[in-house]
Design an enzyme around this catalytic site. Structure first.
Site, mmCIF file in Angstrom:
data_model
loop_
_atom_site.group_PDB
_atom_site.id
_atom_site.type_symbol
_atom_site.label_atom_id
_atom_site.label_comp_id
_atom_site.label_asym_id
_atom_site.label_seq_id
_atom_site.Cartn_x
_atom_site.Cartn_y
_atom_site.Cartn_z
ATOM 1 N N HIS A 192 0.839 -1.206 0.000
ATOM 2 C CA HIS A 192 0.000 0.000 0.000
ATOM 3 C C HIS A 192 0.877 1.260 0.000
ATOM 4 C CE1 HIS A 192 -3.594 2.418 1.252
ATOM 5 N NE2 HIS A 192 -2.649 3.183 1.798
ATOM 6 N N GLU A 193 1.791 1.336 0.972
ATOM 7 C CA GLU A 193 2.635 2.537 1.058
ATOM 8 C C GLU A 193 3.546 2.638 -0.163
ATOM 9 O OE1 GLU A 193 1.763 4.719 3.221
ATOM 10 O OE2 GLU A 193 0.499 3.374 4.395
ATOM 11 N N HIS A 247 1.734 4.598 -2.687
ATOM 12 C CA HIS A 247 1.855 6.042 -2.441
ATOM 13 C C HIS A 247 3.218 6.540 -2.918
ATOM 14 C CE1 HIS A 247 -1.735 6.934 -0.138
ATOM 15 N NE2 HIS A 247 -1.493 6.011 0.766
ATOM 16 N N GLU A 300 -4.771 7.850 -2.580
ATOM 17 C CA GLU A 300 -5.314 6.577 -2.096
ATOM 18 C C GLU A 300 -5.689 5.666 -3.254
ATOM 19 O OE1 GLU A 300 -5.526 4.953 0.886
ATOM 20 O OE2 GLU A 300 -4.201 6.581 1.446
#
Ligand code: ZN
Length: 496
Positions: free
Chosen positions: A261-262, A265, A291
């Site tokens: 997930h990160e 980003h 997101e």
């Protein structure tokens, strides 16, 4: 470059420098800073914020911005001036003293929150939260246009073009279609085994596999680092320094998917071109678009059966005892298991947006309906029971689980659900342009990542998320793709 814009340059450099320093302190606070550093650091951050404030509201800067707006500028320059003008508008109405107090309060706030959460003591945090809400409302009222609702002012900071009217429609559609669908899933009687995800997973091994998968999806360790914090997040200094964090526990999937997930980003920020980085438009378009990328990597890529086919053996090699006997298919079913739960960041993809819906409704009440802070734990628990059928036993797994409010970020939460919906709309479009699952099966993440870089990342903040979605997919924001994506994926998994 125009004369006025050239004259503005040194001011812009200072703005960047103060911002970068503040961001670096935030990172430090959450990762390496010693416990007692807090109050002294808060003072430094307060001073930096004050300096930032005084550059932005410098009459000379305001005059130059006005001049620039009359001149013929390039696309990036015009966008920088537009951003600066918006920032000025945001700040010029706030008295410097209040701005500085607020900056200190938010810096202090996250530490008080962390302690309250640890001690499961809402009373400890309530007075700070109350002040944060008051400041937030006061600042919003300084900026509200005539007739504009305070919560709409806040929402606009995170996602332009998505006010309460649009969001009521969006969340209304989710509530109407996903709550009954979730009921069908939980009533289906289909049992998915996931016991093997929990156990004696060594931290060093988790870190090693996290690093492998960060790199596999495209995180560049020459331009980024990975550290540990209570709550995973990404910090972006510029396109040569993007930092991610994770945290480790006995559930191997928590850290693994937080890293992916990160990384999503981070890949966004690493994809910002050199011409834009370290400018006011050298970052992701919006919180929601951010997101959309992180959740795209985490869920649409990372929880996809095709993704694991070429690399599952790598995970098994790291954890032979725990996963040696588990097939890739069993693993992917397990990481997609639907289970209404209490913690947003650990929620499955289907129930996730319902966690956000709850926060949206509560923020509306806090900002628009003067809900008393003291009533939050109860209201929070009631809503969880109503939408998800679970009730927190203490505030650490209830109202104190998220860091956002302690940082004064009200209006941020809706971006999480919007991001998921943006991602689903992009996915639907991309499937028509490429053999998406075929690429994953070949281990070719690059083609997918390049598509996102070319169509989203490289534009930085030059366009709004809504415009970008329209330009890429040829269609305005349409939440139905998200609902269809979820009901299709989970309908198959649960034989509905
Ligand atoms: Zn995120």
């Amino acid at each position: 470059m125009s004369g006025a814009y050239e004259e503005l340059q040194p001011y812009l450099e200072r703005i960047q420098a103060f911002q970068t320093a503040k961001v670096l302190f935030e990172w430090d606070n959450e990762t390496l800073a010693p416990k007692e550093a807090g109050p002294n650091t808060s003072r430094v951050v307060g001073t930096l914020s004050g300096e930032y404030f005084s550059v932005i509201t410098d009459p000379k800067v305001m005059e130059l911005v006005k001049l620039c707006r009359k001149e013929e500028l390039g696309q990036a320059e015009a966008a920088v001036v537009r951003e600066l003008a918006e920032e000025i508008e945001k700040l010029e109405r706030v008295p410097a003293k209040e701005y500085r107090e607020f900056a200190e309060l938010t810096s202090e706030g996250s530490r008080i929150w962390a302690r309250a959460r640890k001690e499961k003591d809402f009373e400890l945090f309530a007075p700070t939260l109350k002040k944060l809400v008051e400041y937030t409302k006061k600042f919003a009222s300084y900026r509200a246009k005539e007739g504009q609702k305070l919560y709409d002012v806040l929402l606009d900071d995170y996602e332009k073009g998505f006010d309460m009217e649009t969001l009521d429609g969006f969340f209304g559609a989710l509530k109407e279609q996903l709550v009954p669908f979730l009921k069908k899933v939980t009533d289906s009687g289909v049992m998915i085994r996931d016991d093997f995800l929990t156990g004696d997973y060594d931290e060093a091994d988790q870190e090693a596999i996290g690093r492998f998968f960060a790199e596999y999806v495209g995180f560049d360790f020459h331009r980024g680092v990975m550290a540990v914090s209570a709550h995973p997040f990404t910090t972006n200094l510029h396109n040569k320094d993007v930092r991610i964090t994770t945290s480790y526990n006995s559930h191997v999937d928590d850290s693994l998917f937080s890293v992916i997930h990160e990384s999503g980003h981070a890949i966004y920020e690493l994809g910002i071109p050199d011409e834009l980085t370290q400018t006011l438009v050298g970052q992701g378009a919006s919180m929601g678009m951010h997101e959309s990328q992180s959740r795209f990597f985490e869920n649409i890529i990372g929880r996809n059966q095709a993704f694991w086919e070429p690399v599952y053996h790598r995970l098994q090699e790291q954890f032979p005892r725990q996963l040696g006997h588990v097939t890739a298919e069993q693993f992917v079913r397990a990481v997609n298991k639907v289970e209404p739960s209490l913690i947003r960041t650990q929620a499955d993809e289907l129930t996730y947006s319902l966690h956000v819906l709850i926060r949206y409704e509560i923020e509306k009440m806090l900002i628009e309906e003067n809900l008393e802070v003291e009533k939050l734990p109860e209201i929070w628990a009631d809503k969880y029971e109503e939408y998800l059928g679970v009730r927190p036993e203490d505030v650490s797994e209830g109202v104190l689980q998220d860091i956002h409010w302690s940082q004064g970020a009200f209006g941020y939460f809706p971006s999480y659900a919007l991001g998921s919906a943006f991602g689903a709309q992009l996915y639907r479009y991309m499937k028509g342009q490429m053999d998406f699952e075929g690429l994953l099966r070949k281990g070719d993440i690059k083609t997918i990542r390049e598509f996102l870089r070319e169509n989203i990342h490289r534009h930085g903040k030059l366009k709004t998320s809504r415009q970008m979605l329209l330009d890429v997919t040829g269609e305005d924001f349409n939440p139905q793709y998200y609902i269809d994506y979820l009901t299709d994926k989970y309908g198959k998994l649960y034989n509905l």
